[in-house]
Design an enzyme around this catalytic site. Structure first.
Site, PDB file in Angstrom:
ATOM      1  N   LYS A 126       0.816  -1.209   0.000  1.00  0.00           N
ATOM      2  CA  LYS A 126       0.000   0.000   0.000  1.00  0.00           C
ATOM      3  C   LYS A 126       0.855   1.267   0.000  1.00  0.00           C
ATOM      4  CE  LYS A 126      -4.431  -1.730   1.468  1.00  0.00           C
ATOM      5  NZ  LYS A 126      -5.537  -1.687   2.443  1.00  0.00           N
TER       6      LYS A 126
ATOM      7  N   ARG B 231      -3.676 -10.167   4.903  1.00  0.00           N
ATOM      8  CA  ARG B 231      -4.216 -10.184   3.542  1.00  0.00           C
ATOM      9  C   ARG B 231      -3.134  -9.622   2.617  1.00  0.00           C
ATOM     10  NH1 ARG B 231      -6.811  -6.652   0.011  1.00  0.00           N
ATOM     11  NH2 ARG B 231      -8.441  -7.588  -1.304  1.00  0.00           N
TER      12      ARG B 231
END
Length: 273
Positions: free
Chosen positions: A221, A255
């Site tokens: 991210k 995840r």
């Protein structure tokens, strides 16, 4: 701490890894990589061999500013892949990344096991009731607004406190619909700037007061690659570093795009425990 997936109890006392399969053309890291069925099947086989307990499949891009697509387009992208995955990997535990009740119900009826909702039921009034009726685990993420508006909704007095308050309310709603297995995702990168993401990660252990498993979705991210001044393609090392922090702060599910590295991270974390 366990969750029930298709009649199998998954023990989360040892953290588990959830591999990501994006079926969208515009996801921030791997958009367009798995639009062909053979590519999707090969990637899932690879992730399962590397140790993924769950595979999270999504066909609606939720990155900031993503293009909104119709429910029918989401279903058309998603359901043929779900059917093929269940056919090829009968024991697979599929998580469906959607905020739409009809999409969730259709996928679960085709053999998926978990609903993963970025909005925690706030973008579809029928979602929580539907998940309760389906009797499957429900991953609820913290977000404000929609993927199209969330970048403008980043004002918090205390981000961790407000995330906990949000989940307290949403968990109560889920319990009222008889959802037994609730998992919470603090939503790194969703309606939060980089500083807030790191503050939330540093205080992730506070979410344990809610007494439900915590999922950490940090993989590649912008909080990582912007801090390191690299691209998402070069953010694996940073991802692994922050995954270890998340585990130490109590995360039970990672995840990730890169399963092998996350599984190794869990193994090393367990060796420390």
């Amino acid at each position: 701490m366990t969750i029930n997936c298709k009649g199998t109890l998954i023990d989360l006392d040892t953290p588990k890894v959830m591999g990501i399969l994006n079926l969208t053309p515009d996801s921030f890291y791997d958009g367009g990589s798995y639009e062909k069925m053979d590519d999707a099947l090969s990637q899932v086989e690879k992730m399962l061999k590397e140790g993924a307990t769950f595979i999270d499949v999504g066909s609606y891009s939720s990155r900031p500013g993503a293009v909104h697509i119709s429910e029918s387009e989401e279903l058309n992208r998603l359901i043929p892949v779900v059917q093929k995955l269940v056919e090829n990997f009968p024991e697979i535990l599929l998580s469906i990344d959607t905020f739409r009740a009809r999409v969730a119900k259709t996928a679960i009826n085709e053999g998926a096991s978990i609903v993963n909702d970025i909005s925690a039921g706030n973008l579809d009034d029928e979602m929580v009731q539907t998940v309760g009726e389906l009797r499957v685990p429900y991953i609820m993420m913290h977000m404000r607004g929609t993927p199209q508006t969330m970048k403008t909704l980043t004002h918090y007095k205390d981000v961790t406190k407000e995330v906990i308050q949000y989940f307290s309310e949403r968990i109560a709603v889920a319990r009222s619909h008889k959802i037994n297995d609730v998992i919470i995702d603090p939503g790194f990168g969703f309606a939060k700037n980089t500083e807030q993401n790191f503050e939330l990660l540093a205080q992730l252990n506070h979410l344990q007061m809610l007494d439900v498993p915590v999922l950490a979705g940090l993989s590649r991210k912008s909080m990582i690659y912007k801090t390191l001044n690299v691209t998402s393609k070069d953010a694996l090392n940073g991802t692994t570093a922050l995954n270890m922090v998340a585990l130490q702060k109590g995360a039970k599910i990672l995840r990730v795009h890169d399963v092998r590295e996350a599984v190794e991270c869990v193994m090393l974390y367990e060796a420390l425990s």
